[in-house]
Write a protein that holds these residues in place. Structure first.
Motif, PDB file in Angstrom:
ATOM      1  N   GLU A  47      -3.068  78.276   7.119  1.00 32.14           N
ATOM      2  CA  GLU A  47      -4.039  78.975   6.280  1.00 32.14           C
ATOM      3  C   GLU A  47      -4.025  80.489   6.504  1.00 32.14           C
ATOM      4  O   GLU A  47      -4.532  81.238   5.682  1.00 32.14           O
ATOM      5  CB  GLU A  47      -5.458  78.419   6.488  1.00 32.14           C
ATOM      6  CG  GLU A  47      -6.026  78.608   7.880  1.00 32.14           C
ATOM      7  CD  GLU A  47      -5.759  77.455   8.822  1.00 32.14           C
ATOM      8  OE1 GLU A  47      -6.463  77.364   9.821  1.00 32.14           O
ATOM      9  OE2 GLU A  47      -4.855  76.653   8.566  1.00 32.14           O
ATOM     10  N   PHE A  48      -3.437  80.937   7.615  1.00 31.05           N
ATOM     11  CA  PHE A  48      -3.382  82.368   7.902  1.00 31.05           C
ATOM     12  C   PHE A  48      -2.004  82.982   7.690  1.00 31.05           C
ATOM     13  O   PHE A  48      -1.872  84.205   7.722  1.00 31.05           O
ATOM     14  CB  PHE A  48      -3.801  82.640   9.349  1.00 31.05           C
ATOM     15  CG  PHE A  48      -5.272  82.533   9.595  1.00 31.05           C
ATOM     16  CD1 PHE A  48      -6.147  83.444   9.058  1.00 31.05           C
ATOM     17  CD2 PHE A  48      -5.775  81.506  10.382  1.00 31.05           C
ATOM     18  CE1 PHE A  48      -7.509  83.345   9.288  1.00 31.05           C
ATOM     19  CE2 PHE A  48      -7.123  81.400  10.614  1.00 31.05           C
ATOM     20  CZ  PHE A  48      -7.993  82.331  10.068  1.00 31.05           C
ATOM     21  N   MET A  53       1.113  88.002   6.856  1.00 32.63           N
ATOM     22  CA  MET A  53       2.291  88.686   6.321  1.00 32.63           C
ATOM     23  C   MET A  53       1.889  89.806   5.349  1.00 32.63           C
ATOM     24  O   MET A  53       2.472  90.892   5.362  1.00 32.63           O
ATOM     25  CB  MET A  53       3.224  87.689   5.624  1.00 32.63           C
ATOM     26  CG  MET A  53       3.804  86.646   6.549  1.00 32.63           C
ATOM     27  SD  MET A  53       4.657  87.332   7.980  1.00 32.63           S
ATOM     28  CE  MET A  53       6.104  87.991   7.202  1.00 32.63           C
ATOM     29  N   ASN A  54       0.891  89.540   4.519  1.00 31.92           N
ATOM     30  CA  ASN A  54       0.395  90.572   3.602  1.00 31.92           C
ATOM     31  C   ASN A  54      -0.242  91.720   4.376  1.00 31.92           C
ATOM     32  O   ASN A  54      -0.115  92.887   3.988  1.00 31.92           O
ATOM     33  CB  ASN A  54      -0.603  89.982   2.613  1.00 31.92           C
ATOM     34  CG  ASN A  54       0.047  89.054   1.621  1.00 31.92           C
ATOM     35  OD1 ASN A  54       1.253  89.126   1.386  1.00 31.92           O
ATOM     36  ND2 ASN A  54      -0.735  88.170   1.044  1.00 31.92           N
ATOM     37  N   LEU A  55      -0.911  91.387   5.463  1.00 34.86           N
ATOM     38  CA  LEU A  55      -1.524  92.410   6.300  1.00 34.86           C
ATOM     39  C   LEU A  55      -0.451  93.308   6.913  1.00 34.86           C
ATOM     40  O   LEU A  55      -0.626  94.524   7.013  1.00 34.86           O
ATOM     41  CB  LEU A  55      -2.372  91.752   7.390  1.00 34.86           C
ATOM     42  CG  LEU A  55      -3.206  92.680   8.253  1.00 34.86           C
ATOM     43  CD1 LEU A  55      -4.162  93.491   7.393  1.00 34.86           C
ATOM     44  CD2 LEU A  55      -3.971  91.880   9.277  1.00 34.86           C
ATOM     45  N   ARG A  56       0.657  92.713   7.286  1.00 36.03           N
ATOM     46  CA  ARG A  56       1.773  93.493   7.834  1.00 36.03           C
ATOM     47  C   ARG A  56       2.246  94.531   6.813  1.00 36.03           C
ATOM     48  O   ARG A  56       2.511  95.685   7.157  1.00 36.03           O
ATOM     49  CB  ARG A  56       2.922  92.566   8.207  1.00 36.03           C
ATOM     50  CG  ARG A  56       4.177  93.298   8.577  1.00 36.03           C
ATOM     51  CD  ARG A  56       5.328  92.356   8.678  1.00 36.03           C
ATOM     52  NE  ARG A  56       5.848  92.409  10.020  1.00 36.03           N
ATOM     53  CZ  ARG A  56       6.780  91.638  10.494  1.00 36.03           C
ATOM     54  NH1 ARG A  56       7.278  90.695   9.734  1.00 36.03           N
ATOM     55  NH2 ARG A  56       7.215  91.777  11.709  1.00 36.03           N
ATOM     56  N   LYS A  62       0.397 101.767   5.315  1.00 33.55           N
ATOM     57  CA  LYS A  62      -0.774 102.525   5.788  1.00 33.55           C
ATOM     58  C   LYS A  62      -1.893 102.478   4.748  1.00 33.55           C
ATOM     59  O   LYS A  62      -2.518 103.485   4.418  1.00 33.55           O
ATOM     60  CB  LYS A  62      -0.392 103.948   6.151  1.00 33.55           C
ATOM     61  CG  LYS A  62       0.620 103.989   7.271  1.00 33.55           C
ATOM     62  CD  LYS A  62       1.003 105.383   7.644  1.00 33.55           C
ATOM     63  CE  LYS A  62       2.011 105.276   8.788  1.00 33.55           C
ATOM     64  NZ  LYS A  62       2.551 106.532   9.185  1.00 33.55           N
ATOM     65  N   ASP A  63      -2.140 101.281   4.256  1.00 31.63           N
ATOM     66  CA  ASP A  63      -3.133 101.024   3.220  1.00 31.63           C
ATOM     67  C   ASP A  63      -4.417 100.498   3.869  1.00 31.63           C
ATOM     68  O   ASP A  63      -4.536  99.310   4.160  1.00 31.63           O
ATOM     69  CB  ASP A  63      -2.567 100.004   2.234  1.00 31.63           C
ATOM     70  CG  ASP A  63      -3.526  99.641   1.121  1.00 31.63           C
ATOM     71  OD1 ASP A  63      -4.604 100.271   1.014  1.00 31.63           O
ATOM     72  OD2 ASP A  63      -3.201  98.710   0.358  1.00 31.63           O
ATOM     73  N   VAL A  64      -5.363 101.408   4.099  1.00 29.81           N
ATOM     74  CA  VAL A  64      -6.613 101.033   4.764  1.00 29.81           C
ATOM     75  C   VAL A  64      -7.398 100.034   3.920  1.00 29.81           C
ATOM     76  O   VAL A  64      -7.844  98.998   4.418  1.00 29.81           O
ATOM     77  CB  VAL A  64      -7.486 102.284   5.050  1.00 29.81           C
ATOM     78  CG1 VAL A  64      -8.843 101.892   5.606  1.00 29.81           C
ATOM     79  CG2 VAL A  64      -6.775 103.221   6.005  1.00 29.81           C
ATOM     80  N   LYS A  68      -8.193  96.139   4.968  1.00 25.62           N
ATOM     81  CA  LYS A  68      -9.562  95.659   5.174  1.00 25.62           C
ATOM     82  C   LYS A  68      -9.858  94.432   4.308  1.00 25.62           C
ATOM     83  O   LYS A  68     -10.532  93.505   4.745  1.00 25.62           O
ATOM     84  CB  LYS A  68     -10.567  96.758   4.833  1.00 25.62           C
ATOM     85  CG  LYS A  68     -10.672  97.836   5.867  1.00 25.62           C
ATOM     86  CD  LYS A  68     -11.733  98.818   5.395  1.00 25.62           C
ATOM     87  CE  LYS A  68     -11.895 100.001   6.277  1.00 25.62           C
ATOM     88  NZ  LYS A  68     -12.927 100.920   5.752  1.00 25.62           N
ATOM     89  N   GLN A  69      -9.357  94.429   3.090  1.00 30.59           N
ATOM     90  CA  GLN A  69      -9.594  93.287   2.199  1.00 30.59           C
ATOM     91  C   GLN A  69      -8.943  92.012   2.739  1.00 30.59           C
ATOM     92  O   GLN A  69      -9.553  90.947   2.736  1.00 30.59           O
ATOM     93  CB  GLN A  69      -9.077  93.587   0.796  1.00 30.59           C
ATOM     94  CG  GLN A  69      -9.946  94.534   0.034  1.00 30.59           C
ATOM     95  CD  GLN A  69      -9.468  94.702  -1.392  1.00 30.59           C
ATOM     96  OE1 GLN A  69      -8.266  94.711  -1.662  1.00 30.59           O
ATOM     97  NE2 GLN A  69     -10.406  94.843  -2.314  1.00 30.59           N
ATOM     98  N   ILE A  70      -7.711  92.130   3.201  1.00 27.37           N
ATOM     99  CA  ILE A  70      -7.016  90.965   3.741  1.00 27.37           C
ATOM    100  C   ILE A  70      -7.690  90.484   5.018  1.00 27.37           C
ATOM    101  O   ILE A  70      -7.883  89.290   5.224  1.00 27.37           O
ATOM    102  CB  ILE A  70      -5.525  91.272   3.966  1.00 27.37           C
ATOM    103  CG1 ILE A  70      -4.846  91.500   2.619  1.00 27.37           C
ATOM    104  CG2 ILE A  70      -4.849  90.156   4.739  1.00 27.37           C
ATOM    105  CD1 ILE A  70      -3.459  92.080   2.721  1.00 27.37           C
ATOM    106  N   LEU A  71      -8.071  91.441   5.862  1.00 29.96           N
ATOM    107  CA  LEU A  71      -8.751  91.075   7.096  1.00 29.96           C
ATOM    108  C   LEU A  71     -10.092  90.394   6.798  1.00 29.96           C
ATOM    109  O   LEU A  71     -10.470  89.437   7.482  1.00 29.96           O
ATOM    110  CB  LEU A  71      -8.959  92.310   7.971  1.00 29.96           C
ATOM    111  CG  LEU A  71      -9.455  92.052   9.378  1.00 29.96           C
ATOM    112  CD1 LEU A  71      -8.511  91.115  10.137  1.00 29.96           C
ATOM    113  CD2 LEU A  71      -9.604  93.358  10.135  1.00 29.96           C
ATOM    114  N   ALA A  72     -10.781  90.841   5.763  1.00 29.89           N
ATOM    115  CA  ALA A  72     -12.039  90.209   5.368  1.00 29.89           C
ATOM    116  C   ALA A  72     -11.816  88.748   4.961  1.00 29.89           C
ATOM    117  O   ALA A  72     -12.614  87.864   5.302  1.00 29.89           O
ATOM    118  CB  ALA A  72     -12.695  90.979   4.227  1.00 29.89           C
TER     119      ALA A  72
END
Length: 86
Positions: A47-48, A53-56, A62-64, A68-72
C-alpha cells in the motif's frame, strides 16, 4: 513480522520526513525516503510502494507541495492502520 510492521507505522520517520520536506532539506529527505523505501520492501507493504516512489520523484524535483501531498496520503493510510489495530 506483525510487530515489525507496527513498529514501522509508529516510527518517527514520517514526522522527520515531513520536517525535512518543509525545511527543504532535500539531502535529509532523500536519506529518510531511502530508508523508508527499504523497510517498505522488506515488510512487503504494497500500500506504500507507489507513494514512496512518487515521493522520491518529488524530492528529486524539490517539489515541496507535491511531497507534502504524498506524505499526507501516506500518513492517512498509517493512521487508518493504527486505528484498526487497536
Amino acid at each position: 513480522m506483525e510487530s515489525e510492521i507496527l513498529a514501522f507505522y509508529k516510527s518517527l520517520d514520517f514526522m522527520k520526513l515531513g520536517q525535512a520536506i518543509q525545511k527543504e532539506n532535500w539531502q535529509t529527505a532523500a536519506m529518510i525516503q531511502r530508508r523508508m523505501e527499504m523497510k517498505i520492501k522488506e515488510l512487503q507493504l504494497e500500500e506504500f510502494s507507489t507513494n514512496i516512489m512518487n515521493l522520491r520523484q518529488c524530492i528529486i524535483r524539490k517539489d515541496v507541495h507535491g511531497g507534502k501531498q504524498i506524505l499526507a496520503l501516506m500518513i492517512a493510510k498509517r493512521v487508518r492502520v493504527l486505528n484498526n489495530s487497536k
